[in-house]
Design a protein around this motif. Structure first.
Motif, mmCIF file in Angstrom:
data_model
loop_
_atom_site.group_PDB
_atom_site.id
_atom_site.type_symbol
_atom_site.label_atom_id
_atom_site.label_comp_id
_atom_site.label_asym_id
_atom_site.label_seq_id
_atom_site.Cartn_x
_atom_site.Cartn_y
_atom_site.Cartn_z
ATOM 1 N N HIS A 51 0.868 -1.179 0.000
ATOM 2 C CA HIS A 51 0.000 0.000 0.000
ATOM 3 C C HIS A 51 0.906 1.231 0.000
ATOM 4 C CE1 HIS A 51 -3.346 -2.625 0.670
ATOM 5 N NE2 HIS A 51 -2.799 -3.114 1.758
ATOM 6 N N THR A 53 1.667 4.274 1.147
ATOM 7 C CA THR A 53 1.296 5.163 2.255
ATOM 8 C C THR A 53 2.556 5.847 2.785
ATOM 9 O OG1 THR A 53 1.756 3.472 3.911
ATOM 10 C CG2 THR A 53 -0.472 3.479 2.968
ATOM 11 N N GLU A 55 3.868 5.355 5.599
ATOM 12 C CA GLU A 55 4.694 4.369 6.310
ATOM 13 C C GLU A 55 5.530 3.571 5.303
ATOM 14 O OE1 GLU A 55 1.329 4.742 6.810
ATOM 15 O OE2 GLU A 55 1.587 5.923 8.648
ATOM 16 N N THR A 56 4.889 3.205 4.188
ATOM 17 C CA THR A 56 5.616 2.476 3.145
ATOM 18 C C THR A 56 6.739 3.344 2.582
ATOM 19 O OG1 THR A 56 3.652 1.204 2.631
ATOM 20 C CG2 THR A 56 5.339 1.317 0.914
ATOM 21 N N ASP A 125 2.343 -7.622 -0.600
ATOM 22 C CA ASP A 125 1.275 -7.531 0.393
ATOM 23 C C ASP A 125 0.039 -8.108 -0.292
ATOM 24 O OD1 ASP A 125 -0.746 -6.799 2.156
ATOM 25 O OD2 ASP A 125 0.170 -4.881 2.665
ATOM 26 N N ASN A 340 -9.912 0.460 5.902
ATOM 27 C CA ASN A 340 -8.936 1.296 6.632
ATOM 28 C C ASN A 340 -8.033 2.076 5.670
ATOM 29 O OD1 ASN A 340 -7.656 -1.027 5.778
ATOM 30 N ND2 ASN A 340 -6.326 -1.200 7.559
ATOM 31 N N LEU A 341 -7.806 1.527 4.483
ATOM 32 C CA LEU A 341 -6.951 2.229 3.522
ATOM 33 C C LEU A 341 -7.764 2.991 2.492
ATOM 34 C CD1 LEU A 341 -4.528 -0.619 3.703
ATOM 35 C CD2 LEU A 341 -3.625 1.693 3.569
ATOM 36 N N GLU A 345 -6.231 6.238 6.589
ATOM 37 C CA GLU A 345 -4.823 6.232 6.156
ATOM 38 C C GLU A 345 -4.103 4.927 6.448
ATOM 39 O OE1 GLU A 345 -2.809 10.165 7.065
ATOM 40 O OE2 GLU A 345 -4.722 10.432 8.068
ATOM 41 N N GLY A 346 -4.874 3.852 6.723
ATOM 42 C CA GLY A 346 -4.230 2.582 7.059
ATOM 43 C C GLY A 346 -3.790 2.589 8.510
ATOM 44 N N HIS A 347 -2.990 1.598 8.869
ATOM 45 C CA HIS A 347 -2.545 1.488 10.262
ATOM 46 C C HIS A 347 -1.634 2.652 10.613
ATOM 47 C CE1 HIS A 347 -4.047 -2.375 9.522
ATOM 48 N NE2 HIS A 347 -2.958 -3.104 9.627
ATOM 49 N N MET A 352 3.182 0.147 12.118
ATOM 50 C CA MET A 352 3.866 -0.185 10.858
ATOM 51 C C MET A 352 5.382 -0.161 11.059
ATOM 52 S SD MET A 352 1.415 -0.998 8.991
ATOM 53 C CE MET A 352 2.372 -1.484 7.572
ATOM 54 N N PHE A 356 7.400 -3.034 9.251
ATOM 55 C CA PHE A 356 8.354 -2.686 8.199
ATOM 56 C C PHE A 356 9.806 -2.854 8.650
ATOM 57 C CE2 PHE A 356 5.137 -0.062 5.498
ATOM 58 C CZ PHE A 356 4.602 -1.255 5.040
HETATM 59 N N1 ADE Z 1 -1.361 -1.910 5.716
HETATM 60 C C1 ADE Z 1 -2.202 -1.441 6.634
HETATM 61 N N2 ADE Z 1 -1.888 -0.196 6.992
HETATM 62 C C2 ADE Z 1 -0.809 0.170 6.249
HETATM 63 C C3 ADE Z 1 -0.038 1.344 6.160
HETATM 64 N N3 ADE Z 1 -0.290 2.408 6.920
HETATM 65 N N4 ADE Z 1 0.977 1.344 5.292
HETATM 66 C C4 ADE Z 1 1.237 0.266 4.545
HETATM 67 N N5 ADE Z 1 0.560 -0.874 4.586
HETATM 68 C C5 ADE Z 1 -0.476 -0.927 5.441
#
Ligand code: ADE
Length: 418
Positions: A51, A53, A55-56, A125, A340-341, A345-347, A352, A356
């Motif tokens: 995803h 994001t 965090e990624t 993922d 959630n995504l 904004e996802g987790h 994360m 990660f």
């Molecule tokens: N999967 C769930 N939440 C995420 C995030 N914030 N970034 C990347 N992958 C996710």
């Protein structure tokens, strides 16, 4: 450098958001610092399908700091944060292929673009990269050192590939690390799924009947968070052990056929197909809301709902109203994709960080063990898992006790009883 993002002028906003996430990713930052010094991924090409994001973005930067050349595509058509995709292209020189809302054809085209530099490592993922390599680019598999997999659904898919003898290279199941699923799946999905539902609907959870389909780590997380917000939580399950656990955790457990009549909000997190079907839509109350937080958009039978609807309109961002014969309205959130995504904004970065950190360290592990691992699905090495938990505790300034010599002796002995 090749890439495909929506609009590079969004990069300024993306840069600030990536920086904001970094504040809560101290473990990854420590790994990034070491990677920059030691370059464990020097000359390694990594295709990541995650995803896209904030965090990624921090993970991608860490991999690059380790010396890797990274290409990134989205692991879901609705999860891409376009500003983040742009910032990664502008600031990090990472080839990103991701545009939010892209159709299925464009989605797979992006996956092929992320692969067509013949990677040494695939980082998945949901296993779409591995699937594409094996089904369309099989010759490429020979030069792949290994892969990593982020999510439960992907691990299940890969285990079945491995059992059929179809998997051509080793994959580390990052999802199964304790420092991944205990936190990301439970607290991450728990909070971010409700965040998505709330941003989409602004509903009041207190007093609402919330039906959670599936009581794995994600289901447990959502159920406990919904309970904390004052919802009446109902769990549906097919696994007797999980159903028993849900019942003893204090939730009502019943078949979907019963739950369908009661729920104000439904959230599927089973990883399976056709969990909410036409027969359930027909039983639901007027105004019921239905969302999915499992990896793929197959848990809600939307095609069948399309067939029986008398009309459909989008009433808010991420909320589609379906009118059924007789006039009843059902609301589908986020097109049945990961709520959630799709709607939030996802987790949060705080969880994360651990997921990660595992990804980065498992990429390093694959390079260190190049040529030594047979094709198959491997657990995250215990040392990596415990290293991540120790670093996270340090970052949170939490100290713990250590065993005394007497305690160590006691635990090692079978002779001491009452
Ligand atoms: N999967 C769930 N939440 C995420 C995030 N914030 N970034 C990347 N992958 C996710």
């Amino acid at each position: 450098m090749d890439y495909d993002v929506l609009d590079k002028s969004l990069a300024d906003r993306g840069r600030l958001r990536i920086e904001w996430a970094a504040r809560n990713m101290p473990v990854l930052a420590m790994i990034e610092e070491r990677f920059r010094r030691e370059l464990p991924l020097k000359d390694i090409k990594i295709s990541a399908c995650l995803h896209v994001t904030t965090e990624t973005a921090n993970l991608a930067r860490t991999l690059k700091a380790g010396g890797a050349e990274v290409r990134l595509c989205a692991s879901n058509p609705l999860s891409t944060q376009d500003d983040v995709a742009s910032a990664l292209v502008e600031d990090e020189g990472i080839g990103v292929y991701a545009i939010r809302g892209i159709d299925s054809e464009g989605y797979y085209k992006h996956i092929r673009s992320a692969l067509d530099f013949s990677p040494h490592i695939t980082m998945d993922d949901g296993a779409d990269l591995v699937f594409t390599v094996h089904s369309e680019m099989a010759e490429m598999a020979d030069s792949v050192i290994g892969g990593t997999e982020e999510t439960t659904t992907g691990v299940i898919r890969l285990r079945s590939m491995s059992q059929e003898g179809a998997l051509k290279y080793p994959i580390v199941a990052v999802n199964d690390a304790m420092t991944k699923h205990f936190f990301d799946n439970r607290y991450g999905t728990g909070q971010s799924s409700l965040d998505g539902v709330l941003r989409a609907t602004n509903m009041l959870l207190a007093g609402s009947a919330v039906v959670i389909a599936g009581y794995g780590w994600c289901g447990r997380g959502i159920a406990s968070r919904a309970k904390g917000m004052g919802s009446r939580v109902i769990v549906t399950e097919v696994d007797p052990l999980k159903a028993l656990e849900a019942a003893m955790d204090g939730f009502s457990v019943m078949p979907m056929e019963e739950a369908a009549k009661i729920g104000d909000l439904f959230i599927t997190v089973t990883g399976d197909i056709s969990v909410i079907r036409v027969e359930h839509f027909n039983l639901m109350k007027e105004g019921a809301m239905v969302a999915n937080s499992g990896h793929f958009n197959v848990e809600i039978d939307l095609e069948d709902l399309e067939k029986i609807k008398t009309s459909k309109r989008t009433v808010r961002d991420n909320v589609d109203e379906y009118v059924l014969p007789g006039g009843k309205r059902i609301y589908i959130l986020g097109e049945g994709r990961l709520i959630n995504l799709a709607a939030a904004e996802g987790h949060p970065a705080m969880v994360m960080d651990m997921s990660f950190a595992n990804q980065a360290l498992c990429a390093e592990h694959l390079v260190k063990n190049r040529g030594k691992l047979e094709p198959g699905v491997y657990p995250v090495p215990e040392e990596i898992d415990s290293y991540v938990s120790r670093l996270k505790l340090d970052a949170l300034a939490v100290s713990i006790d250590t065993l005394t010599e007497k305690q160590k002796k006691y635990l090692a002995s079978w002779k001491m009883g009452t």
